[in-house]
Write an enzyme that holds these catalytic residues in place. Structure first.
Site: not given
Length: 235
Positions: A3, A130, A141, A159, A164, A222
């Site tokens: 991502c 994010h 976050e 998002k 996403h 990830f």
């Protein structure tokens, strides 16, 4: 790097420019739906059975989107629509799919982006989070953003509008960040019913107009692959 891929493409392009190897470079990312992606996220139990709700007390996971965005980075661009002021990257290697709970890797990337831009935290007018709407990611976050910026900087996740977009997310959200700067409209997070009381950033529940000269955009992948971009007004 999952991502954070297309955000890292901005960083790679900036390094090519800084090294004097190119005068301009096209950067960006694209991701489209496929069965491997859908089955993979389902097996990780990260899908929400309803539309995703970043920062919401009842958030249940992410929604997958697909998209693409590209930007032309130039060393000298008199008609530039926006500026890439700074880039920060880190890899905390905490877990294959879970973020580091204390947010240390994400904080390192944000601080590096600010240093790269020659800015302080107080110089950022808006943060594009994010914000995937998974329980663990939003908590990690929030911890990292508060650790760098405190609780005063307006922030939201887009998002809720796009889903996403995975490998395209960094470029898509950099584009949104430039639109925020151009329009002076900081987008409120969509689908929010009740802000999670355990989260403390100044999350926008409704769109807000104001002077926006600089935006920080987060992209976390990830394996703890973190990338942050600082974008600014061209003039």
């Amino acid at each position: 790097t999952a991502c954070s891929s297309s955000a890292k493409a901005f960083g790679a392009g900036a390094r090519l420019l800084d090294a004097g190897w190119v005068d301009a470079v096209l950067v960006g990312g694209v991701d489209s739906l496929c069965q491997t992606t859908l089955y993979g996220f389902h097996s990780l139990e990260l899908f929400s059975p309803e539309i995703c709700r970043p920062w919401d007390a009842g958030r249940r996971g992410l929604s997958i989107g697909e998209g693409a965005a590209f930007a032309l980075l130039e060393r000298e661009a008199p008609a530039a629509q926006g500026l890439l002021l700074g880039v920060g990257e880190s890899n905390d290697g905490y877990h294959m799919s879970s973020p580091r709970p204390d947010g240390a890797g994400a904080m390192a990337a944000m601080r590096q982006a600010l240093t790269s831009a020659g800015l302080q935290a107080r110089d950022i007018d808006y943060i594009n989070l994010h914000g995937t709407a998974t329980p663990n990611n939003d908590v990690a976050e929030d911890t990292s953003v508060c650790g760098v910026f405190g609780r005063a900087t307006p922030a939201s996740s887009t998002k809720g509008a796009t889903g996403h977009t995975l490998g395209a997310a960094g470029a898509v959200e950099a584009s949104i960040s430039l639109l925020v700067i151009e329009s002076g409209l900081m987008p409120g997070g969509l689908n929010l019913r009740e802000i999670d009381p355990a989260l403390h950033v100044q999350y926008l529940t409704a769109s807000r107009r104001g002077r926006v000269h600089r935006v920080l955009s987060n992209s976390f992948g990830f394996g703890g692959s973190n990338a942050c971009l600082v974008l600014g007004a061209a003039a």
